[in-house]
Design a protein around this motif. Structure first.
Motif, PDB file in Angstrom:
ATOM      1  N   SER A   1      -4.896  10.468  -5.606  1.00 15.21           N
ATOM      2  CA  SER A   1      -4.596   9.583  -4.484  1.00 15.21           C
ATOM      3  C   SER A   1      -4.304   8.168  -4.962  1.00 15.21           C
ATOM      4  CB  SER A   1      -5.773   9.582  -3.499  1.00 15.21           C
ATOM      5  OG  SER A   1      -5.499   8.784  -2.379  1.00 15.21           O
ATOM      6  N   ARG A   2      -5.084   7.697  -5.935  1.00 11.94           N
ATOM      7  CA  ARG A   2      -4.838   6.360  -6.481  1.00 11.94           C
ATOM      8  C   ARG A   2      -3.508   6.288  -7.217  1.00 11.94           C
ATOM      9  NH1 ARG A   2     -10.862   4.742  -8.865  1.00 11.94           N
ATOM     10  NH2 ARG A   2     -11.748   4.072  -6.872  1.00 11.94           N
ATOM     11  N   GLY A   3      -3.083   7.427  -7.751  1.00  9.22           N
ATOM     12  CA  GLY A   3      -1.811   7.459  -8.463  1.00  9.22           C
ATOM     13  C   GLY A   3      -0.630   7.126  -7.589  1.00  9.22           C
ATOM     14  N   ILE A   4      -0.739   7.370  -6.279  1.00 12.28           N
ATOM     15  CA  ILE A   4       0.335   7.003  -5.356  1.00 12.28           C
ATOM     16  C   ILE A   4       0.489   5.493  -5.309  1.00 12.28           C
ATOM     17  CG2 ILE A   4       1.126   7.157  -2.963  1.00 12.28           C
ATOM     18  CD1 ILE A   4      -0.527   9.718  -2.701  1.00 12.28           C
ATOM     19  N   LEU A   5      -0.656   4.786  -5.358  1.00 12.28           N
ATOM     20  CA  LEU A   5      -0.633   3.326  -5.305  1.00 12.28           C
ATOM     21  C   LEU A   5      -0.333   2.706  -6.667  1.00 12.28           C
ATOM     22  CD1 LEU A   5      -3.836   2.813  -3.122  1.00 12.28           C
ATOM     23  CD2 LEU A   5      -1.481   2.416  -2.393  1.00 12.28           C
ATOM     24  N   ASN A   6      -0.887   3.286  -7.714  1.00 10.73           N
ATOM     25  CA  ASN A   6      -0.768   2.705  -9.055  1.00 10.73           C
ATOM     26  C   ASN A   6      -0.390   3.781 -10.063  1.00 10.73           C
ATOM     27  OD1 ASN A   6      -1.824  -0.112  -8.456  1.00 10.73           O
ATOM     28  ND2 ASN A   6      -3.575   1.121  -7.797  1.00 10.73           N
TER      29      ASN A   6
ATOM     30  N   ALA B   1       6.884   4.338  -4.044  1.00  9.74           N
ATOM     31  CA  ALA B   1       7.581   4.986  -2.929  1.00  9.74           C
ATOM     32  C   ALA B   1       8.014   6.395  -3.304  1.00  9.74           C
ATOM     33  CB  ALA B   1       8.791   4.144  -2.520  1.00  9.74           C
ATOM     34  N   TYR B   2       8.480   6.549  -4.547  1.00 11.52           N
ATOM     35  CA  TYR B   2       8.900   7.878  -5.003  1.00 11.52           C
ATOM     36  C   TYR B   2       7.702   8.833  -5.037  1.00 11.52           C
ATOM     37  CZ  TYR B   2      11.697  11.245  -7.613  1.00 11.52           C
ATOM     38  OH  TYR B   2      12.392  12.372  -7.983  1.00 11.52           O
ATOM     39  N   MET B   3       6.571   8.353  -5.522  1.00 12.98           N
ATOM     40  CA  MET B   3       5.363   9.166  -5.547  1.00 12.98           C
ATOM     41  C   MET B   3       4.906   9.510  -4.137  1.00 12.98           C
ATOM     42  SD  MET B   3       3.023  10.560  -7.571  1.00 12.98           S
ATOM     43  CE  MET B   3       2.930   9.632  -9.111  1.00 12.98           C
ATOM     44  N   GLN B   4       5.087   8.584  -3.218  1.00 14.48           N
ATOM     45  CA  GLN B   4       4.720   8.820  -1.818  1.00 14.48           C
ATOM     46  C   GLN B   4       5.534   9.982  -1.240  1.00 14.48           C
ATOM     47  OE1 GLN B   4       5.536   5.457   0.659  1.00 14.48           O
ATOM     48  NE2 GLN B   4       4.450   6.281   2.436  1.00 14.48           N
ATOM     49  N   ILE B   5       6.830  10.011  -1.509  1.00 17.25           N
ATOM     50  CA  ILE B   5       7.684  11.101  -1.030  1.00 17.25           C
ATOM     51  C   ILE B   5       7.267  12.415  -1.676  1.00 17.25           C
ATOM     52  CG2 ILE B   5      10.046  11.994  -0.957  1.00 17.25           C
ATOM     53  CD1 ILE B   5      11.004   9.067  -0.991  1.00 17.25           C
ATOM     54  N   ALA B   6       7.070  12.392  -2.995  1.00 17.35           N
ATOM     55  CA  ALA B   6       6.746  13.617  -3.720  1.00 17.35           C
ATOM     56  C   ALA B   6       5.425  14.219  -3.247  1.00 17.35           C
ATOM     57  CB  ALA B   6       6.700  13.337  -5.219  1.00 17.35           C
ATOM     58  N   THR B   7       4.429  13.367  -2.981  1.00 24.14           N
ATOM     59  CA  THR B   7       3.128  13.859  -2.532  1.00 24.14           C
ATOM     60  C   THR B   7       3.245  14.551  -1.179  1.00 24.14           C
ATOM     61  OG1 THR B   7       2.003  12.092  -3.745  1.00 24.14           O
ATOM     62  CG2 THR B   7       0.758  13.174  -1.993  1.00 24.14           C
ATOM     63  N   GLN B   8       3.977  13.937  -0.260  1.00 25.41           N
ATOM     64  CA  GLN B   8       4.165  14.552   1.058  1.00 25.41           C
ATOM     65  C   GLN B   8       4.979  15.839   0.954  1.00 25.41           C
ATOM     66  OE1 GLN B   8       4.863  11.362   4.330  1.00 25.41           O
ATOM     67  NE2 GLN B   8       5.427  10.357   2.415  1.00 25.41           N
ATOM     68  N   MET B   9       5.980  15.847   0.076  1.00 28.73           N
ATOM     69  CA  MET B   9       6.854  17.010  -0.030  1.00 28.73           C
ATOM     70  C   MET B   9       6.124  18.205  -0.660  1.00 28.73           C
ATOM     71  SD  MET B   9       9.856  17.406   1.170  1.00 28.73           S
ATOM     72  CE  MET B   9      10.774  15.867   1.116  1.00 28.73           C
ATOM     73  N   GLU B  10       5.170  17.944  -1.523  1.00 29.55           N
ATOM     74  CA  GLU B  10       4.380  19.035  -2.102  1.00 29.55           C
ATOM     75  C   GLU B  10       3.611  19.767  -1.005  1.00 29.55           C
ATOM     76  OE1 GLU B  10       2.588  21.691  -4.646  1.00 29.55           O
ATOM     77  OE2 GLU B  10       4.244  20.321  -5.099  1.00 29.55           O
TER      78      GLU B  10
ATOM     79  N   VAL C   1       7.864   6.655   4.457  1.00 25.20           N
ATOM     80  CA  VAL C   1       8.263   6.026   3.203  1.00 25.20           C
ATOM     81  C   VAL C   1       8.274   4.516   3.406  1.00 25.20           C
ATOM     82  CG1 VAL C   1       9.990   5.898   1.372  1.00 25.20           C
ATOM     83  CG2 VAL C   1       9.729   8.019   2.703  1.00 25.20           C
ATOM     84  N   ARG C   2       7.424   3.835   2.679  1.00 23.80           N
ATOM     85  CA  ARG C   2       7.339   2.365   2.746  1.00 23.80           C
ATOM     86  C   ARG C   2       7.180   1.866   4.181  1.00 23.80           C
ATOM     87  NH1 ARG C   2      12.337   1.261  -1.415  1.00 23.80           N
ATOM     88  NH2 ARG C   2      13.412   2.328   0.283  1.00 23.80           N
ATOM     89  N   GLY C   3       6.384   2.607   4.978  1.00 25.30           N
ATOM     90  CA  GLY C   3       6.113   2.185   6.342  1.00 25.30           C
ATOM     91  C   GLY C   3       7.096   2.686   7.377  1.00 25.30           C
ATOM     92  N   ASP C   4       8.209   3.261   6.944  1.00 25.34           N
ATOM     93  CA  ASP C   4       9.204   3.802   7.871  1.00 25.34           C
ATOM     94  C   ASP C   4       9.031   5.308   8.001  1.00 25.34           C
ATOM     95  OD1 ASP C   4      10.432   1.293   8.234  1.00 25.34           O
ATOM     96  OD2 ASP C   4      11.592   1.558   6.386  1.00 25.34           O
ATOM     97  N   GLU C   5       9.213   5.806   9.234  1.00 22.86           N
ATOM     98  CA  GLU C   5       9.051   7.233   9.494  1.00 22.86           C
ATOM     99  C   GLU C   5      10.409   7.931   9.525  1.00 22.86           C
ATOM    100  OE1 GLU C   5       7.887   9.938  13.282  1.00 22.86           O
ATOM    101  OE2 GLU C   5       6.532   8.252  12.861  1.00 22.86           O
ATOM    102  N   TYR C   6      10.475   9.105   8.881  1.00 22.83           N
ATOM    103  CA  TYR C   6      11.709   9.892   8.826  1.00 22.83           C
ATOM    104  C   TYR C   6      11.414  11.320   9.270  1.00 22.83           C
ATOM    105  CZ  TYR C   6      13.522   6.160   5.792  1.00 22.83           C
ATOM    106  OH  TYR C   6      13.924   4.959   5.276  1.00 22.83           O
TER     107      TYR C   6
END
Length: 559
Positions: free
Chosen positions: A55-60, A223-232, A250-255
């Protein structure tokens, strides 16, 4: 004293034991069977392993290490904030986490383990894994090859002759092994590996498709990690039977992201089309007809993806397929073996074909949908290829260059920053000329890599021999590393839950703006203050109310 079995995986690790009747998976502090093979160092220097680290890896992401299993036994260094880690030390931290989970679950001291290992691991990688286990407080009773462990959990007796194909899809590769059991000996007689055909590659396909569809560009690592985590998470729920619409932030925006069976078949086709290759290759190498195979056994978390099993079933006709819970199969296998009498445990297993333990290649610059990739890895020799092997490639040079430098890398990542540079070749070229450089890699069965680079225009030839067998493994571990691993304290469930809540709130605050962001920040500061005040009752109440808080926020923010 109980002997545990550990499936140390690239993406996730599992631990189990034999309860006297059957092998069992031991849940971690969260009650989950799998522990992410991830290590993070936070801003205070605290080391975490598993779900919190992931989870921390998404941030850092730069303070987080993952996918380090394949580089065991090499000189690779991971820089997490102001600290350096070797793959052996990172592995020791994960194994220690597994040992402590087992001790808390079984209420006894654990000091011995059976550990699974890929068949293609060389002696240096195996020695490094044993060294990591020792750092973690474990004596390795035996290293067991993944396909042999899978058979041990599949009800296939070692007392009867059998011919089995084990189809193992991990995070980053798909391996088919032919295992012949005869005279109580399991022989891995042949195997074929397709790299970059694993669970992560299906996830990556979804990520790339989403980014292209939504026209996203200039994504930073977080942001890339955020997408990848959700897509998994989305990938695991796909059924290929109807249209599905999912939501991503992604970065506060919903898609919204809509997937149909037709579209999934189209984007996954390049991966699905090569699923048959390792089956055909293994049968050819071992000289078996499909009719002579007794069973196909699925293993690996990637094997749980429905499209994989569906496709293999259509290829193999009426052949018996063992496909239940493939993600647990290796872990259950080593757990079953951990319960065997010592004389049975020491039954030999044989690997008859030497294979490349790593991929070896060069660095190129190429254009991708996300821009120029400047550290792209082009493997010439792929992990899992039978040895000896030789591969040649021709590359065009930049007309402006007067000299060509060719760095040589070992590893499995598409980005060479995650791989290990093991050498460099260079030669002269004519200025302002388009010239072809011919590069040949020859990898011998003893691990010696010979590289030949020539310029077709000048006939200049440079040759280099690289001894890729590292010496770092056989050296004693320095005392500082021992102290760091000993000092690593695996948190109790409530402590880890607090860490995960704080990380989740930090991520949600970063992804939002305005009043919503402020609410997440306030909630995070509230928990930090409660922890500082050492108020157990108030902290317990906070944890109980946290899920309700998130549900209330869903009217303004989709998690």
């Amino acid at each position: 004293m109980t002997v545990i079995g550990i499936d140390f995986g690239t993406a996730n690790s599992l631990v189990g034991y034999f309860d006297g009747q059957a092998p069992r998976i031991i849940p971690n502090e969260w009650g989950a069977e799998v522990t992410p093979t991830v290590v993070n160092v936070d801003e205070t220097g605290q080391v975490t392993v598993g779900a919190v680290a992931q989870s921390r890896g998404i941030l850092n992401p730069d303070a987080t290490a993952a996918n380090f299993k394949s580089l065991l036994g090499t000189a690779k260094q991971y820089h997490l904030r102001d600290r350096q880690f070797t793959p052996t030390e990172l592995t020791a931290l994960v194994l220690k986490s597994q040992r402590i989970s087992a001790e808390r679950y079984l209420h006894e001291t654990i000091s011995e383990a059976i550990v699974s290992v890929p068949s293609y691991f060389d002696n240096q990688q195996r020695d490094a894994l044993i060294q990591a286990a020792q750092l973690a407080g474990l004596t390795v009773m035996k290293l067991v090859c993944d396909p042999v462990a899978a058979l041990a959990a599949s009800g296939i007796s070692a007392d009867q002759e059998s011919r089995v194909l084990v189809a193992d899809m991990g995070r980053d590769r798909f391996t088919v092994s032919a295992v012949h059991t005869i005279g109580k000996t399991r022989q891995v007689t042949a195997q074929a590996t397709v790299n970059h055909l694993g669970g992560a590659d299906f996830t990556q396909t979804l990520v790339d498709d989403f980014i292209v569809q939504k026209g996203l560009s200039e994504l930073d690592a977080a942001a890339y990690m955020q997408i990848a985590t959700q897509m998994e998470i989305i990938k695991r729920g796909l059924h290929f039977t109807n249209q599905e619409t999912v939501f991503l932030t992604v970065r506060g925006d919903e898609y919204t992201y809509t997937l149909t069976a037709e579209h999934l078949s189209k984007i996954f086709a390049p991966l699905i089309d090569i699923l048959t290759e390792p089956f055909a290759t293994v049968l050819h190498r071992v000289g078996w007809q499909l009719a002579a195979v007794d069973k196909i056994v699925f293993s690996g978390a990637g094997g749980e993806f429905p499209v994989i099993q569906q496709h293999v079933r259509t290829l193999q006709g009426n052949l018996s397929i063992v496909s239940d819970t493939p993600g647990d199969r290796v872990a259950l296998g080593v757990a079953a073996l951990a319960g065997m009498p010592l004389q049975d445990l020491m039954r030999p297993e044989m690997i008859l074909t030497p294979t490349a333990a790593h991929s070896y290649g060069i660095q190129t610059r190429r254009k991708t949908f996300a821009g120029w990739l400047t550290d792209g890895f082009v493997p010439l020799i792929e992990r899992g290829q039978p040895l000896p092997v030789e591969k040649t490639v021709k590359l065009a040079t930049n007309p402006a260059d007067t000299e060509v430098f060719i760095p040589i890398f070992l590893g499995e990542s598409m980005h060479n920053r995650n791989n290990l540079q093991i050498g460099e070749c260079h030669l002269q070229k004519h200025p302002q000329a388009n010239e072809l450089i011919v590069i040949t890699f020859r990898l011998a069965a003893d691990g010696e890599l010979q590289i030949l680079v020539s310029n077709e225009a000048t006939d200049e030839l440079t040759q280099q021999t690289i001894e890729v067998t590292p010496t770092v493994v056989n050296q004693p571990v320095d005392q500082a590393t021992v102290q760091r691993v000993n000092a690593f304290a695996v948190p109790q469930k409530n402590e880890e839950e607090d860490q995960l809540i704080l990380t989740q709130l930090e991520r949600l605050a970063n992804e939002n703006n305005g009043a919503i962001r402020q609410q997440f920040e306030n909630k995070r500061r509230q928990l930090i203050q409660l922890l500082a005040d050492h108020n157990p009752a108030a902290i317990a109440k906070y944890r109980q109310e946290f899920d309700a808080f998130l549900r209330d926020m869903q009217s303004e923010y989709i998690l």
